[in-house]
Each structure stands twice: as C-alpha cells, then as structure tokens.
Design a protein around this motif. Structure first.
Motif, PDB file in Angstrom:
ATOM      1  N   TYR A   1       0.809  -1.210   0.000  1.00 43.58           N
ATOM      2  CA  TYR A   1       0.000   0.000   0.000  1.00 43.58           C
ATOM      3  C   TYR A   1       0.849   1.270   0.000  1.00 43.58           C
ATOM      4  O   TYR A   1       0.370   2.344  -0.402  1.00 43.58           O
ATOM      5  N   ALA A   2       2.089   1.155   0.454  1.00 41.34           N
ATOM      6  CA  ALA A   2       2.986   2.319   0.438  1.00 41.34           C
ATOM      7  C   ALA A   2       3.574   2.559  -0.949  1.00 41.34           C
ATOM      8  O   ALA A   2       4.292   3.539  -1.160  1.00 41.34           O
ATOM      9  N   GLY A   3       3.282   1.656  -1.875  1.00 37.25           N
ATOM     10  CA  GLY A   3       3.728   1.850  -3.250  1.00 37.25           C
ATOM     11  C   GLY A   3       5.018   1.153  -3.603  1.00 37.25           C
ATOM     12  O   GLY A   3       5.619   1.463  -4.642  1.00 37.25           O
ATOM     13  N   TYR A   4       5.438   0.181  -2.773  1.00 42.56           N
ATOM     14  CA  TYR A   4       6.716  -0.490  -3.063  1.00 42.56           C
ATOM     15  C   TYR A   4       6.590  -1.473  -4.220  1.00 42.56           C
ATOM     16  O   TYR A   4       5.606  -2.199  -4.337  1.00 42.56           O
ATOM     17  N   LYS A   5       7.597  -1.486  -5.050  1.00 42.79           N
ATOM     18  CA  LYS A   5       7.844  -2.535  -6.031  1.00 42.79           C
ATOM     19  C   LYS A   5       9.334  -2.536  -6.305  1.00 42.79           C
ATOM     20  O   LYS A   5      10.040  -1.567  -5.964  1.00 42.79           O
ATOM     21  N   ALA A   6       9.859  -3.583  -6.881  1.00 42.11           N
ATOM     22  CA  ALA A   6      11.304  -3.723  -7.080  1.00 42.11           C
ATOM     23  C   ALA A   6      11.872  -2.502  -7.804  1.00 42.11           C
ATOM     24  O   ALA A   6      11.392  -2.126  -8.878  1.00 42.11           O
ATOM     25  N   GLY A   7      12.878  -1.855  -7.182  1.00 38.56           N
ATOM     26  CA  GLY A   7      13.575  -0.741  -7.813  1.00 38.56           C
ATOM     27  C   GLY A   7      12.891   0.599  -7.700  1.00 38.56           C
ATOM     28  O   GLY A   7      13.375   1.586  -8.264  1.00 38.56           O
ATOM     29  N   VAL A   8      11.783   0.704  -6.943  1.00 41.09           N
ATOM     30  CA  VAL A   8      11.061   1.969  -6.839  1.00 41.09           C
ATOM     31  C   VAL A   8      11.902   3.017  -6.098  1.00 41.09           C
ATOM     32  O   VAL A   8      12.677   2.687  -5.203  1.00 41.09           O
ATOM     33  N   GLU A   9      11.759   4.262  -6.478  1.00 44.31           N
ATOM     34  CA  GLU A   9      12.483   5.366  -5.850  1.00 44.31           C
ATOM     35  C   GLU A   9      11.864   5.705  -4.488  1.00 44.31           C
ATOM     36  O   GLU A   9      10.667   5.479  -4.265  1.00 44.31           O
ATOM     37  N   PRO A  10      12.658   6.290  -3.568  1.00 45.19           N
ATOM     38  CA  PRO A  10      12.139   6.655  -2.240  1.00 45.19           C
ATOM     39  C   PRO A  10      11.014   7.684  -2.318  1.00 45.19           C
ATOM     40  O   PRO A  10      11.035   8.584  -3.160  1.00 45.19           O
ATOM     41  N   THR A  11      10.023   7.527  -1.435  1.00 44.33           N
ATOM     42  CA  THR A  11       8.928   8.488  -1.310  1.00 44.33           C
ATOM     43  C   THR A  11       8.676   8.729   0.175  1.00 44.33           C
ATOM     44  O   THR A  11       9.141   7.959   1.036  1.00 44.33           O
ATOM     45  N   SER A  12       7.932   9.787   0.500  1.00 48.16           N
ATOM     46  CA  SER A  12       7.623  10.072   1.900  1.00 48.16           C
ATOM     47  C   SER A  12       6.754   8.967   2.499  1.00 48.16           C
ATOM     48  O   SER A  12       6.872   8.640   3.683  1.00 48.16           O
ATOM     49  N   THR A  13       5.881   8.364   1.682  1.00 49.54           N
ATOM     50  CA  THR A  13       5.035   7.261   2.169  1.00 49.54           C
ATOM     51  C   THR A  13       5.879   6.054   2.549  1.00 49.54           C
ATOM     52  O   THR A  13       5.673   5.433   3.601  1.00 49.54           O
ATOM     53  N   LEU A  14       6.837   5.716   1.699  1.00 49.10           N
ATOM     54  CA  LEU A  14       7.735   4.600   2.018  1.00 49.10           C
ATOM     55  C   LEU A  14       8.602   4.926   3.229  1.00 49.10           C
ATOM     56  O   LEU A  14       8.930   4.032   4.033  1.00 49.10           O
ATOM     57  N   TYR A  15       8.980   6.189   3.376  1.00 49.23           N
ATOM     58  CA  TYR A  15       9.779   6.614   4.533  1.00 49.23           C
ATOM     59  C   TYR A  15       9.032   6.291   5.828  1.00 49.23           C
ATOM     60  O   TYR A  15       9.570   5.638   6.732  1.00 49.23           O
ATOM     61  N   TRP A  16       7.789   6.753   5.946  1.00 47.60           N
ATOM     62  CA  TRP A  16       7.042   6.554   7.174  1.00 47.60           C
ATOM     63  C   TRP A  16       6.621   5.092   7.361  1.00 47.60           C
ATOM     64  O   TRP A  16       6.579   4.590   8.490  1.00 47.60           O
ATOM     65  N   ALA A  17       6.343   4.418   6.274  1.00 48.70           N
ATOM     66  CA  ALA A  17       5.959   3.007   6.377  1.00 48.70           C
ATOM     67  C   ALA A  17       7.090   2.171   6.958  1.00 48.70           C
ATOM     68  O   ALA A  17       6.897   1.384   7.893  1.00 48.70           O
ATOM     69  N   THR A  18       8.284   2.339   6.402  1.00 50.42           N
ATOM     70  CA  THR A  18       9.417   1.543   6.873  1.00 50.42           C
ATOM     71  C   THR A  18       9.855   1.971   8.275  1.00 50.42           C
ATOM     72  O   THR A  18      10.305   1.144   9.076  1.00 50.42           O
ATOM     73  N   LEU A  19       9.706   3.244   8.586  1.00 54.48           N
ATOM     74  CA  LEU A  19      10.059   3.744   9.921  1.00 54.48           C
ATOM     75  C   LEU A  19       9.187   3.093  10.989  1.00 54.48           C
ATOM     76  O   LEU A  19       9.688   2.604  12.016  1.00 54.48           O
TER      77      LEU A  19
END
Length: 468
Positions: free
Chosen positions: A407-425
């Motif tokens: 749901y944070a928009g991850y897929k192989a090789g995707v560039e960093p985003t603020s959503t991925l930042y907070w999701a992984t944090l």
C-alpha cells in the motif's frame, strides 16, 4: 544412576555448549527473517503482499506441526535418545530445502516460481520445527540447577548475537559484491556457508547433550518408576494451557515480541533503503552491535542469576521501549547525528539480550513448574504448545510487512517516497516499541521467581537423592 554419573552429566560445559543446537537452527531462521522478503521481491520479482502471505501461511503450518512433533518427542525413546533424532533429521531437511529456495529458484520457470517457493519453504518449516521443538524443551534435562540455566542463556545469547551480526556484516556485502539482491551468485554463497555452519554447530551441540539424552533422565522427578503417566496425549495440551498460568503469561509476552521481531526483521532492508536511504550503513550498525550484543549477553545473564529471569526479561523490555521511542522522535539517520543512531541501535541489541536469551531458561522453569504442580514431566508438550501459539499469532507479522509495503507503493527498484519513509520507519522501529511495551505489561504477574524456583528445586533434589 550413581551420583558420580549424575555429577559428570551435569557439568557446566554441557550447559554452555548445548545452545549451539539452537544456534544451528537459527542460522537458517536468521536468513529467512532478514532476507526472504527482499529475496522474493528483488530477486524473484514477486509481489510483496503475496510474499507476506506465503510467510504467514507457512508459519501457520509451522505452528500446527509443532504440537504433533511435541507429542511425538515425549513418546520417543531410541538408542540415540529422545532429542538428538529430532535435531539431526530437522537439520537434514532444513539444509536441503534452503538450497532449493535460495539457489535453485533462479533456474525454475517464471510460471512455476511461486509454487516452487511455497513448496520448499514449507518443507524447510518442517525441518526447522523438528529442531526448534527439541531445542525449546531439552534444557529441562540438560540441567536442573537454577544458577546454570541463565548461564545457558548467556551462551545462547552470545551465539545468537554473533550469528545476527555475522549476517548483517557479512551477508549484505557478499550479496552486493556479486551483483546485488537480484543476482544468484551472492545468494548461493551465503546459503552454502549457512549449510556448513549449521552442520558444524549442530555437531558441537550434540556432543554436549549426549550424556543427558538418555532414558534415565526422562522420568518425572516426582515418581520413582515410569508408570506411563508421562506419555503425552492430546488432552495434555488442553490441561497444560488451562492450568499453567506462567506458561500463559510467557506465551502472551513472547508472542508480542516475536510478532514485532517478524515485522521489524522483514522490514530491515526496506528501512535502510527508504528511511535511512543508505544501505551501506546497515553493516556499520551491525559491526558496532557485535560488542554490545556480547556485553549484553553477560549483563543479561548476570541480572538473571542475581535477580531472576523474570526481572531481567521485564527490565530489558522497558529499556528497549525507551530506546525505540527516542529513535522514532529524533530520527538521527543522516549528517552529524548518525553516530547517535548507531549507538542507540547497538544499545538496543544489548538490552534485547535480556528478553531473547531468557526465553528458553524460562520454558525449562515452566516445565519444572508443571511437573512440580501436577507430577507430569512433559517437555515436548509444553515446548511445542509455547511454539504453536507464538507462531500462530506472530505469523501475521510478515503479512503486515507485505501489506504495508504494498500500500505504500513499493515494487522492485522503486524510488524513495515520503510514504515509504514513514511506512518503513513504523515497521522497523514502531513495531518493536509496541511489542516490548506489551511484553513488559503481560509479564507483570508471572509467578516463577527465585523463591518459587528454589522451592521446586529443593524438592527435586530430595526426590533425586531418594531414587539414587
């Protein structure tokens, strides 16, 4: 059995070396916890949600297998002992299947990769469960000395720390050196090394348990003859869970921690990719964590010997709640404050030893507690019941990682985003904080303290002296 043989069998070196059997199985478990999500999504290009579901379903299967294995273990009496056959058979299955997953998967056709991965991961789960059921219950026969059990925890803590840091410091550089997460060469090297290490550690651990893995040590200390009351039955699982309050508390506490660990471990590489934005920092953190983890093993053991395993466990949980809270608030991932991040992460490893390494000694205490209150010595039932419920709940950790990353928009090789930042944090730091908080609160009324164990142990000594 003569007193001389009992004394020889209970030597301290056996207590120190026995956790090597657990370290042997943890070699594989470490690879799966740290790298399976990244392997499946980066190397095999599978969907993260699907990968998380694979892990969840497999862990559920793992949990349901444990009660069967536990009952089988309690009924097992061979010329090679009760526990050693499970350890050896489990190792053979686990070693073969991990090669099938991390090496042969690259040669399988695209349309068959998913089925291949699921099949061999499930087979690995069975092998790992064989080893884990034996590891979680065998300490009850390796030593009855309340001062030795925390020492076994110290040894196990050191072995686990060394393995964990080895995985962080060596595995990532090897994979990156041979082309990154999508290339087969690096995965082939680290899994081959894992197989070799598993076999070496298992052999060393088997030498430690050999003298105690004999029929004369399987009798309940509360009975002078084996009248069949220790043969495990299905109703024993229900009875144990119903009346054994300390087991209920430990299961609730460890389940919270293991679920958080599954979430955090599955999100580790994503955290360094999208929150820290520096994968090279991960081996650095691992390098500084090594001495802290070793120091933590001794500190945790010392506190457990002096104040009891419960107090050591709870203190470690509360301390890590504070550490994770600071990391979440300050987020010292870049610039001049990076040393603070490295220090806090390493300190977390130190106090993590207080919870992680005291679990098996506490299970051994609970096995003795059940024998003390009911007259039944059921190490396999209690060890597998603990494992079953813990896995049943914590199995959803991998699904949580997969769903959140999807749901944070991850897929192989995707560039960093603020959503991925907070999701992984939140996955990597927030989950362990909540897990430790829950764990500490649940253990508040855990009944087995130094006073209780002294009472149980003195009775065992009296009965054992009468038998001998």
């Amino acid at each position: 059995m003569s007193k001389e043989k009992v004394k020889d069998a209970d030597r301290l070196w056996r207590v120190i070396m026995f956790p090597l059997t657990s370290a042997s199985s943890n070699v594989h478990n470490m690879i799966y916890l740290m790298f399976f999500m990244v392997f499946a999504t980066e190397a095999l290009k599978l969907n993260p949600v699907t990968t998380g579901l694979i892990l969840t379903v497999s862990r559920l299967v793992d949990g349901f297998v444990d009660p069967f294995l536990g009952a089988l273990l309690d009924k097992t009496e061979t010329r090679f002992g009760k526990f050693r056959p499970f350890l050896v058979i489990g190792s053979i299955i686990a070693n073969f299947s991990i090669v099938m997953v991390f090496q042969v998967s690259f040669t399988v056709s695209e349309g068959s990769k998913m089925i291949w991965l699921i099949t061999w991961y499930l087979i690995w789960v069975i092998g790992y469960s064989c080893m884990q059921v034996a590891n979680s219950s065998a300490l009850s026969i390796v030593t009855k000395n309340p001062k030795h059990r925390p020492i076994s925890g110290v040894a196990g803590g050191i072995y686990t720390t060394l393995l964990g840091i080895l995985g962080q410091v060596a595995a990532v550089p090897i994979i990156r050196h041979y082309g990154g997460f999508s290339e087969p060469k690096g995965w082939a090297i680290i899994t081959t090394l894992a197989v070799i290490l598993n076999i070496v550690l298992l052999i060393l651990g088997l030498t430690a348990i050999a003298a105690k893995d004999k029929k004369e040590f399987f009798k309940s200390p509360n009975q002078k003859a084996d009248n069949g009351t220790n043969k495990a039955q299905f109703k024993d699982y229900i009875e144990v869970m119903k009346i054994n309050k300390p087991l209920q508390r430990l299961i609730g506490s460890v389940t919270a921690n293991k679920t958080a660990e599954a979430i955090s471990s599955g999100a580790m590489m994503y955290f360094y990719m999208y929150a820290v934005k520096n994968v090279s920092l991960q081996p650095v953190v691992g390098g500084f964590s090594l001495p802290m983890g070793i120091v933590g093993a001794f500190v945790a053991g010392g506190v457990a010997v002096r104040f009891g395993t419960k107090k050591a466990y709870v203190f470690g949980a509360w301390t890590n709640v504070l550490i994770m809270a600071v990391l979440l608030i300050v987020r010292p991932f870049s610039g001049s404050v990076v040393p603070m991040f490295v220090f806090l992460m390493a300190t977390n490893i130190l106090f993590r030893r207080m919870t992680a390494q005291n679990i098996n000694p506490m299970i051994a205490d609970i096995i003795d507690y059940h024998n003390y209150t009911t007259g039944k010595f059921l190490p396999g039932v209690i060890g597998s019941l603990f494992s079953f419920i813990e896995k049943l709940v914590s199995s959803f950790g991998s699904t949580i990682v997969g769903v959140v990353m999807g749901y944070a928009g991850y897929k192989a090789g995707v560039e960093p985003t603020s959503t991925l930042y907070w999701a992984t944090l939140l996955l990597y730091l927030g989950a362990p904080m909540l897990g430790d908080l829950t764990s500490a609160l649940v253990m508040k009324n855990y009944a087995i303290d130094n006073k209780m164990y002294k009472e149980m142990y003195e009775q065992k000594q009296t009965v054992t002296n009468e038998i001998n």
